[in-house]
Design a protein around this motif. Structure first.
Motif, PDB file in Angstrom:
ATOM      1  N   ARG A  16      97.598  81.122  51.175  1.00  0.00           N
ATOM      2  CA  ARG A  16      97.662  81.269  52.415  1.00  0.00           C
ATOM      3  C   ARG A  16      96.941  80.619  53.772  1.00  0.00           C
ATOM      4  N   CYS A  20      98.309  78.072  56.498  1.00  0.00           N
ATOM      5  CA  CYS A  20      98.086  78.516  57.761  1.00  0.00           C
ATOM      6  C   CYS A  20      96.777  78.942  58.200  1.00  0.00           C
ATOM      7  N   ALA A  23      95.435  82.030  60.034  1.00  0.00           N
ATOM      8  CA  ALA A  23      95.583  83.397  59.424  1.00  0.00           C
ATOM      9  C   ALA A  23      94.390  84.120  59.153  1.00  0.00           C
ATOM     10  N   PHE A  26      92.910  85.752  62.542  1.00  0.00           N
ATOM     11  CA  PHE A  26      94.195  86.350  62.983  1.00  0.00           C
ATOM     12  C   PHE A  26      94.205  87.832  62.134  1.00  0.00           C
ATOM     13  N   PHE A 220      98.614  77.988  63.536  1.00  0.00           N
ATOM     14  CA  PHE A 220      99.417  79.139  62.915  1.00  0.00           C
ATOM     15  C   PHE A 220     100.714  78.083  62.206  1.00  0.00           C
ATOM     16  N   PRO A 222     103.919  79.453  59.908  1.00  0.00           N
ATOM     17  CA  PRO A 222     104.795  80.217  58.909  1.00  0.00           C
ATOM     18  C   PRO A 222     105.292  79.487  58.020  1.00  0.00           C
ATOM     19  N   HIS A 225     104.235  81.644  52.454  1.00  0.00           N
ATOM     20  CA  HIS A 225     103.050  82.246  52.464  1.00  0.00           C
ATOM     21  C   HIS A 225     102.843  83.577  53.365  1.00  0.00           C
ATOM     22  N   CYS A 226     103.738  83.592  54.450  1.00  0.00           N
ATOM     23  CA  CYS A 226     103.485  84.867  55.190  1.00  0.00           C
ATOM     24  C   CYS A 226     103.612  86.133  54.493  1.00  0.00           C
ATOM     25  N   CYS A 229     100.556  88.352  54.268  1.00  0.00           N
ATOM     26  CA  CYS A 229      99.817  88.324  55.259  1.00  0.00           C
ATOM     27  C   CYS A 229      99.768  89.676  56.067  1.00  0.00           C
ATOM     28  N   LYS A 232     101.997  90.197  59.265  1.00  0.00           N
ATOM     29  CA  LYS A 232     103.460  89.135  59.042  1.00  0.00           C
ATOM     30  C   LYS A 232     104.309  89.867  59.954  1.00  0.00           C
ATOM     31  N   CYS A 235     103.059  88.943  63.831  1.00  0.00           N
ATOM     32  CA  CYS A 235     102.607  87.390  64.092  1.00  0.00           C
ATOM     33  C   CYS A 235     103.671  86.779  65.004  1.00  0.00           C
TER      34      CYS A 235
END
Ligand code: SF4
Length: 410
Positions: A16, A20, A23, A26, A220, A222, A225-226, A229, A232, A235
């Motif tokens: 991930r 991103c 991530a 975040f 970021f 998207p 891979h979100c 997260c 998810k 975001c």
């Protein structure tokens, strides 16, 4: 398995944060949710570790049994864990047999890959070293999606950490690294082998990305891979992408025909044919690909809102209602007795049902099952399921489906 929990740039989330880079920072402030699945995974790992120690180190049967029985008392324990951990051990034995002489085998190895990823550390389920090869194996108890070891950043980071850890003992004798992921519940076993040189070059290549992700200056991005997260559903970048409906416009060129028709009329001609009111199959294929992430995102929003409402937080415009449920007896035995007392024959109140195939296999054991009644087993082709053309499974063949099972029952 446990110590990986606090690394900001963990190996398990590398697929991930490598895509991103925003991530990690975040997610950092969002609550971590421990699911029953994660707890189950922890228990299965503990059983795997114990069985590894029993198989590859000196452990008395008494100690082993005491420890195993303790683990079995966990309410999340299931017999399936015993089987999947056995399969994992079988695979480790196969790995060990690939060495010319008995390798060094270690379970639950703490590894530090901080030389490549700021503050990067984690735990390798199994490390084997011997000759010129370092093998690492990761057990995954999940049965959601199969995870491949090929090009897998989590495995590569573990391998970098393991190389560093064992360098003082094995020096530069190690020339290649074999990385395996075992997912027995999905019958998925994958391995990737690369040279130490290639591994280190990869490590160097991700250094700037890791630095960016760690610094808080990440971007970021998207994508697929979100799905794992923590943010998810909340975001904004993911929401922006999924609500940017102009992304969908260019694959349905509605205005094109009108413009061409207008040009024909303007030059004194007559428009032939009708506007393309039906989507072409190519357009449908394209829309399915573009819409995939949109559907996943919507489900994440639903899950988030359901949890929020259950926690007493209002979600504007939504409420929870009771879903469909089915009637059930409060006391089935008492209900049956009452029916018998009312004059119904007991035989009418019970169905005599045979055991399922799996139950019979469990009862007889695999070998006897295969020998005595294996000839009566057939495996029909599964229901056709839509998948991307890049999916590794073989394409569905309707002709083969028509004949599936014919030979086995003859
Ligand atoms: S949801 Fe996706 S885009 Fe947003 S931070 Fe997580 S991985 Fe990045």
């Amino acid at each position: 398995m446990p110590p990986e929990k606090h690394a900001l740039l963990s190996a398990s989330s590398a697929s991930r944060w490598l895509k991103c880079t925003a991530a990690p920072r975040f997610e950092e402030h969002l609550p971590e949710r421990t699911s029953e699945y994660a707890e189950e995974g922890r228990l299965a790992h503990a059983i795997c570790e114990l069985k590894t120690l029993k198989k590859f180190t000196v452990m008395t049967s008494r100690t082993y049994t005491t420890r195993l029985n303790k683990l079995k008392k966990d309410p999340l324990y299931s017999e399936e864990m015993d089987k999947t951990s056995d399969l994992y051990i079988e695979h480790l034995i196969e790995q060990a047999m690939l060495y010319d002489s008995t390798p060094t085998v270690v379970a639950e190895v703490q590894v530090d890959f901080g030389g490549y990823v700021p503050e990067g550390f984690g735990t390798c389920d199994n490390v084997m070293i011997g000759g010129d090869t370092l093998s690492i194996t990761d057990y995954k108890h999940g049965k959601g999606v199969p995870v491949s070891a090929v090009g897998n950043p989590q495995m590569r980071l573990y391998a970098l950490g393991a190389l560093k850890r064992y360098a003082p003992v094995f020096g530069d004798a190690i020339k290649q690294v074999r990385m395996s992921i075992d997912q027995p519940r999905l019958d998925s076993y994958t391995t990737d082998t690369i040279t130490v040189e290639e591994l280190m070059a990869w490590g160097e290549s991700i250094k700037p990305i890791a630095q960016k992700a760690f610094s808080g200056l990440g971007e970021f991005a998207p994508g697929d891979h979100c799905r794992f997260c923590r943010g998810k559903a909340q975001c904004r970048a993911r929401a922006n992408t999924n609500t940017a409906l102009e992304d969908f416009k260019d694959c349905v060129p509605a205005g094109e025909w009108n413009a061409k028709a207008a040009a024909v009329v303007a030059s004194g001609g007559v428009v032939q044919g009708a506007p393309p009111t039906l989507l072409s199959d190519a357009e449908i294929g394209d829309l399915l690909i573009r819409g995939k992430e949109l559907v996943a995102w919507y489900k994440d929003l639903e899950e988030y809102a359901t949890k929020a409402l259950l926690d007493g937080k209002p979600i504007e415009g939504w409420k929870l209602v009771a879903g469909r449920s089915i009637r059930t007896f409060t006391d089935q035995d008492a209900a049956i007795q009452a029916a018998i007392a009312a004059g119904y024959d007991e035989a009418l109140l019970y169905d005599r049902k045979p055991k399922t195939l799996s139950e019979m296999e469990k009862l007889m054991g695999k070998a006897e099952f295969a020998e005595k009644i294996g000839g009566y087993v057939t495996k029909p082709l599964g229901k056709p399921t839509l998948a991307l053309s890049t999916d590794k499974r073989e394409a569905y063949n309707p002709a083969a489906a028509d004949f599936a099972g014919v030979t086995a029952s003859e």
